[in-house]
Design a protein around this motif. Structure first.
Motif, short mmCIF file in Angstrom:
data_model
loop_
_atom_site.label_atom_id
_atom_site.label_comp_id
_atom_site.label_asym_id
_atom_site.label_seq_id
_atom_site.Cartn_x
_atom_site.Cartn_y
_atom_site.Cartn_z
N TRP A 185 4.12 -12.72 -5.40
CA TRP A 185 4.60 -11.44 -6.21
C TRP A 185 5.52 -10.70 -5.40
CZ3 TRP A 185 4.24 -6.38 -5.53
CH2 TRP A 185 4.79 -5.76 -6.76
N TRP A 186 6.58 -9.85 -5.81
CA TRP A 186 7.35 -8.95 -4.88
C TRP A 186 8.01 -8.24 -6.04
CZ3 TRP A 186 7.65 -7.38 -0.26
CH2 TRP A 186 8.52 -6.67 0.10
N PRO A 187 7.88 -6.92 -5.76
CA PRO A 187 8.90 -5.99 -6.88
C PRO A 187 10.03 -6.37 -7.18
CG PRO A 187 8.21 -4.69 -4.67
CD PRO A 187 7.55 -6.17 -4.59
N VAL A 188 10.51 -6.19 -8.26
CA VAL A 188 11.95 -6.40 -8.55
C VAL A 188 12.47 -5.36 -9.45
CG1 VAL A 188 13.43 -8.10 -9.88
CG2 VAL A 188 11.50 -9.21 -8.36
N SER A 189 13.63 -4.84 -9.21
CA SER A 189 14.28 -3.69 -9.77
C SER A 189 14.84 -4.22 -11.08
CB SER A 189 15.29 -2.82 -8.95
OG SER A 189 16.41 -3.71 -8.70
N ALA A 190 15.14 -3.32 -12.00
CA ALA A 190 15.66 -3.43 -13.25
C ALA A 190 17.14 -3.91 -12.93
CB ALA A 190 15.74 -2.28 -14.37
N THR A 197 19.99 -11.61 -10.02
CA THR A 197 19.65 -12.07 -8.79
C THR A 197 18.18 -11.82 -8.11
OG1 THR A 197 20.15 -9.70 -8.07
CG2 THR A 197 21.99 -11.09 -8.13
N ALA A 198 17.26 -11.59 -9.24
CA ALA A 198 15.88 -11.58 -8.85
C ALA A 198 15.28 -13.05 -8.90
CB ALA A 198 15.41 -10.66 -9.97
N HIS A 199 14.73 -13.08 -7.78
CA HIS A 199 13.74 -14.39 -7.75
C HIS A 199 12.35 -14.15 -8.31
CE1 HIS A 199 12.24 -18.26 -6.48
NE2 HIS A 199 11.04 -17.43 -6.03
N LEU A 200 12.10 -14.69 -9.41
CA LEU A 200 10.65 -14.38 -9.78
C LEU A 200 9.55 -15.58 -9.25
CD1 LEU A 200 11.62 -13.69 -13.56
CD2 LEU A 200 11.21 -12.02 -11.68
N PRO A 201 8.26 -15.20 -9.23
CA PRO A 201 7.39 -16.02 -8.43
C PRO A 201 7.34 -17.45 -9.33
CG PRO A 201 6.29 -13.94 -8.75
CD PRO A 201 7.80 -13.89 -9.49
N GLY A 202 7.26 -18.18 -8.39
CA GLY A 202 7.36 -20.03 -8.82
C GLY A 202 6.29 -20.94 -7.95
N ALA A 203 6.62 -21.66 -7.59
CA ALA A 203 5.77 -22.78 -6.93
C ALA A 203 5.06 -22.05 -5.81
CB ALA A 203 6.61 -24.08 -6.38
N TRP A 267 5.93 -11.52 1.35
CA TRP A 267 6.30 -10.14 1.63
C TRP A 267 6.95 -10.15 3.10
CZ3 TRP A 267 4.81 -8.10 6.22
CH2 TRP A 267 3.53 -8.80 6.75
N MET A 268 6.60 -10.95 3.90
CA MET A 268 7.31 -11.31 5.17
C MET A 268 8.69 -11.98 5.27
SD MET A 268 5.68 -13.27 8.53
CE MET A 268 3.92 -12.43 8.60
N LEU A 269 8.84 -12.74 4.18
CA LEU A 269 10.04 -13.36 4.07
C LEU A 269 10.95 -12.40 3.48
CD1 LEU A 269 8.98 -16.65 2.31
CD2 LEU A 269 9.64 -16.55 4.66
N GLU A 270 10.69 -11.44 2.51
CA GLU A 270 11.63 -10.54 1.85
C GLU A 270 11.93 -9.40 2.96
OE1 GLU A 270 13.05 -10.15 -0.99
OE2 GLU A 270 11.87 -11.85 -2.36
N LEU A 271 11.05 -9.10 3.99
CA LEU A 271 11.47 -8.29 4.97
C LEU A 271 12.24 -8.53 5.73
CD1 LEU A 271 7.84 -6.23 5.78
CD2 LEU A 271 9.98 -5.42 4.31
N THR A 280 16.02 -14.33 -0.44
CA THR A 280 14.69 -15.24 -0.38
C THR A 280 14.83 -16.43 -1.22
OG1 THR A 280 13.26 -13.75 -1.79
CG2 THR A 280 13.09 -13.74 0.67
N GLU A 281 15.81 -16.10 -2.34
CA GLU A 281 16.03 -17.42 -3.26
C GLU A 281 16.45 -18.70 -2.68
OE1 GLU A 281 18.96 -17.37 -7.19
OE2 GLU A 281 20.01 -17.72 -5.23
N LEU A 282 16.99 -18.34 -1.66
CA LEU A 282 17.82 -19.63 -0.75
C LEU A 282 16.72 -20.63 -0.40
CD1 LEU A 282 20.73 -17.84 1.11
CD2 LEU A 282 20.90 -19.16 -1.20
N ILE A 283 15.40 -20.01 -0.17
CA ILE A 283 14.33 -20.88 0.47
C ILE A 283 13.33 -21.11 -0.79
CG2 ILE A 283 14.64 -20.61 2.76
CD1 ILE A 283 12.57 -18.23 2.85
N LEU A 284 13.22 -20.24 -1.66
CA LEU A 284 11.88 -20.48 -2.43
C LEU A 284 12.37 -20.83 -3.74
CD1 LEU A 284 10.47 -16.33 -1.82
CD2 LEU A 284 9.94 -18.63 -0.97
N LYS A 285 13.54 -20.93 -4.10
CA LYS A 285 13.95 -21.56 -5.66
C LYS A 285 13.61 -23.10 -5.23
CE LYS A 285 17.62 -22.95 -8.90
NZ LYS A 285 18.86 -22.91 -9.26
#
Length: 315
Positions: A185-190, A197-203, A267-271, A280-285
Motif C-alpha cells: 500500500w502507498w497513498p495515491v492522490s486523486a 500514473t498511480a500504481h495500485l498494489p499488485g503482486a 515505502w522505501m522504494l517510493e522514497l 516505482t511502476e517501472l519495477i512493481l508492475k
C-alpha cells in the motif's frame, strides 16, 4: 550497399545498431535531437534519407525513467508521436519507399499480469498513462497508408546490456540494496489517479513478473524480421524465459558477488524513486510477456538464460 535510417540513434539500442550496421558495411544515416547526421527538425533531410533506404528504424522518445509530472508526460508522449509522424511522412512521400519500417513500442502496453503470460494474439492491453502512450505510439506507426512498406511494432521488454536499467540495479546490489522489491500500500492522490500514473498494489512477495531481453537479441530480432517478410504488426521482443522480481534480483546479486540483499518494502522504494526522480511502476508492475510470434517463426535467442545474459552485459 543498402541504406539504413536510424531515428533515435544516440540511445542505448541505437548506438548498438549503428556500430553493427557500419561494421557490416551498410550505409547508415542517423537522426536525433543532437549528435547525429540529421535532427528531427530537418524534415527535408529526413525525406531524402528515407527515399531509397531499405530499412527504417524508429527508436526515439524521452526516457520513461522520470517523475510523471504534466510536463514530463507531455514530452514522453510528444517525443514518440512527433518523431514517428516525421518518419511516416517521409515514407509516404518517398519515390522508393523502404521495404521495412521497424518502430519501437513497449511490452508495457499489456496489463499488469499475474495469472498468465501475454502474447500478441491473446494478450490483454492495459490502462493508465504508460499504456495509453504505447497505444498512441502504435497508432502513429500505422496511421498512414503505406502499401509498399511493411511495418513492425517491437513491443520490447526491459533490455539488458552495457547501459539502461542494469547499471543502477548493480550499483544498488553492491551497496546491499539489491533485495526483492516488494509491492504494497502507498497513498495515491486523486490527481495521480486521474492522470493514470498511480500504481495500485499488485503482486505480493516480489512475485511481479519481469520480462527481459538482451540487447544482442534486440539486434538479432531486427535482422530476423528483415529476413522474414511474413512478419508485420506487433511483435513481442522478449525472451521466452521471464522471471519474477525475486528471481531477477537474486540473479543480479549473484552477478556482482553480493551476499546480502534484504527485501525493500514499497515505502522505501517510493522514497528512493522520489530521490532519483523516477517512478516505482517501472519495477512493481507485473510484466509477464512471451514472444509467441518470434518463437513460432523460428527465432533462436542468443541469450535465453538470465544468468548468462547478465554475464554478457559489461559493467
Amino acid at each position: 550497399m543498402t541504406r539504413v535510417v536510424i531515428g533515435g540513434s544516440t540511445g542505448f539500442i541505437g548506438r548498438h545498431l549503428l556500430q553493427k550496421y557500419r561494421a557490416e558495411g551498410r550505409e547508415v544515416i542517423t537522426i536525433s535531437r543532437s549528435g547525429a547526421d540529421l535532427t528531427w527538425g530537418d524534415q527535408t533531410g529526413i525525406d531524402e534519407a528515407v527515399d531509397g533506404a531499405s530499412l527504417v528504424i524508429g527508436l526515439a522518445g524521452k526516457s520513461v525513467s522520470c517523475r510523471y509530472t504534466p510536463e514530463n508526460r507531455a514530452e514522453i508522449l510528444g517525443s514518440r508521436l512527433d518523431t514517428t509522424a516525421a518518419l511516416s511522412a517521409a515514407i509516404h512521400r518517398a519515390t522508393l519507399p523502404p521495404a521495412l519500417w521497424v518502430n519501437s513500442s513497449t511490452a508495457t502496453i499489456y496489463g499488469h499480469a499475474e495469472d498468465r503470460p501475454m502474447t500478441e494474439s491473446g494478450g490483454e492491453l492495459g490502462a493508465g498513462f504508460s499504456v495509453e502512450v504505447a497505444k498512441a505510439w502504435e497508432r502513429a506507426l500505422m496511421a498512414e497508408a503505406l502499401p509498399a512498406t511493411r511495418r513492425v511494432a517491437l513491443r520490447t521488454a526491459i533490455v539488458l546490456g552495457d547501459a539502461g536499467v542494469l547499471g543502477p540495479l548493480r550499483s544498488l546490489a553492491r551497496l546491499g540494496l539489491g533485495g526483492t522489491q516488494l509491492d504494497g500500500w502507498w497513498p495515491v492522490s486523486a490527481a495521480r489517479r486521474a492522470a493514470g500514473t498511480a500504481h495500485l498494489p499488485g503482486a505480493r512477495g516480489g512475485r511481479q513478473r519481469f520480462s527481459w531481453i538482451h540487447v544482442d537479441d534486440v539486434l538479432g530480432i531486427i535482422d530476423f524480421v528483415e529476413g522474414h517478410p511474413d512478419l508485420d504488426g506487433p511483435i513481442n521482443a522478449c525472451t521466452a524465459n521471464p522471471v519474477d522480481n525475486r528471481t531477477f534480483m537474486a540473479a543480479v546479486r549473484r552477478a556482482v558477488g553480493a551476499r546480502i540483499g534484504p527485501p525493500l518494502p514499497r515505502w522505501m522504494l517510493e522514497l528512493g524513486a522520489m530521490g532519483i526522480r523516477t517512478e516505482t511502476e517501472l519495477i512493481l508492475k507485473s510484466r509477464w510477456v512471451v514472444p509467441e510470434r518470434l518463437t513460432s517463426a523460428g527465432y533462436v535467442f542468443r541469450h535465453p538464460d538470465l544468468d548468462e545474459a547478465l554475464r554478457a552485459s559489461p559493467d
